[in-house]
Write an enzyme that holds these catalytic residues in place. Structure first.
Site, PDB file in Angstrom:
ATOM      1  N   LYS A 120     -10.228   0.805   7.484  1.00  0.00           N
ATOM      2  CA  LYS A 120     -10.681   0.898   6.092  1.00  0.00           C
ATOM      3  C   LYS A 120     -12.130   1.405   6.016  1.00  0.00           C
ATOM      4  O   LYS A 120     -12.441   2.317   5.252  1.00  0.00           O
ATOM      5  CB  LYS A 120     -10.568  -0.462   5.401  1.00  0.00           C
ATOM      6  CG  LYS A 120     -10.759  -0.346   3.900  1.00  0.00           C
ATOM      7  CD  LYS A 120     -10.925  -1.673   3.255  1.00  0.00           C
ATOM      8  CE  LYS A 120     -12.161  -2.315   3.711  1.00  0.00           C
ATOM      9  NZ  LYS A 120     -12.937  -3.133   2.898  1.00  0.00           N
ATOM     10  N   ASP A 138      -8.521  -1.526  -0.010  1.00  0.00           N
ATOM     11  CA  ASP A 138      -9.116  -2.861   0.083  1.00  0.00           C
ATOM     12  C   ASP A 138      -8.336  -3.789  -0.854  1.00  0.00           C
ATOM     13  O   ASP A 138      -7.312  -3.401  -1.416  1.00  0.00           O
ATOM     14  CB  ASP A 138     -10.616  -2.821  -0.256  1.00  0.00           C
ATOM     15  CG  ASP A 138     -10.877  -2.607  -1.744  1.00  0.00           C
ATOM     16  OD1 ASP A 138      -9.913  -2.328  -2.500  1.00  0.00           O
ATOM     17  OD2 ASP A 138     -12.038  -2.725  -2.159  1.00  0.00           O
TER      18      ASP A 138
END
Ligand code: SF4
Length: 212
Positions: A120, A138
């Site tokens: 991420k 997220d």
């Protein structure tokens, strides 16, 4: 894949949030990497409170690579998980200096080799800095995409990432990432989403299901 839904969401956010971008403050690519690492399980607001002083003292990889843990943590101690994050940013700075000549690498694969940088974080940095056509997922993106109906039965962030990357046009993935984060942060909040303030009620699956 519901192409009409993706088109409607794109149309809405293009008008509602034409300039969506990261809320993290940074002055160079290395500072963005540090800010993103510090922001894991912490708010951007809190990160933005500590990074100005941190970046003034350690503005780049060279300076942070030579820093003592005890000095750096004075700046980062109010962030969540300060010990591991502080160790990671110093170690990342050292690797950037030793292996990449002091310049932040540009590919997701290279970024992922840095301490504390997972998929991420690498995707966020590559997307914001280099326009990589990726969709970092997220907690906000995961929740909002599922509520609207952009993702279907995604069991984890990776599945959501794949569905979103397929659904949105490649050239708007970077902006779409920020649309969903900001919408999740301020409107489609985890508890009690503010549907009355939201412009997506005519197409949002969560809202439409709740009306039945
Ligand atoms: S209508 Fe409600 S649940 Fe749907 S996106 Fe908007 S705030 Fe979230």
């Amino acid at each position: 894949m519901n192409h009409n839904l993706y088109a409607a969401v794109t149309e809405y956010f293009t008008k509602a949030m034409p300039d969506a971008k990261t809320e993290l403050k940074y002055g160079n690519p290395f500072q963005l990497l540090v800010a993103v690492r510090l922001s894991a399980q912490c708010t951007d607001k809190r990160v933005n409170m500590v990074t100005p002083a941190l970046f003034e003292r350690f503005p780049d990889a060279e300076s942070l690579a030579k820093a003592d843990f005890d000095e750096v943590i004075k700046y980062t101690k109010s962030i969540s998980y300060p010990n591991s994050k502080t160790r990671d940013i110093i170690a990342a700075a050292q690797i950037i200096v030793e292996k990449f000549g002091g310049t932040l690498p540009t590919t997701v694969e290279e970024l992922e080799t840095l301490p504390g940088v997972g998929r991420k974080t690498a995707n966020v940095v590559a997307s914001v800095l280099y326009g990589a056509e990726v969709m970092p997922v997220d907690t906000h993106v995961f929740r909002v995409a599922a509520r609207i109906g952009l993702t279907k039965n995604a069991k984890n962030p990776l599945q959501a990432e794949k569905q979103l990357e397929e659904g949105f046009d490649n050239n708007i993935l970077g902006r779409a990432h920020h649309w969903l984060i900001l919408h999740g942060r301020y409107v489609c909040t985890a508890r009690n989403p503010k549907c009355k303030e939201c412009g997506l009620t005519e197409i949002c699956h969560y809202y439409l299901n709740a009306q039945q």
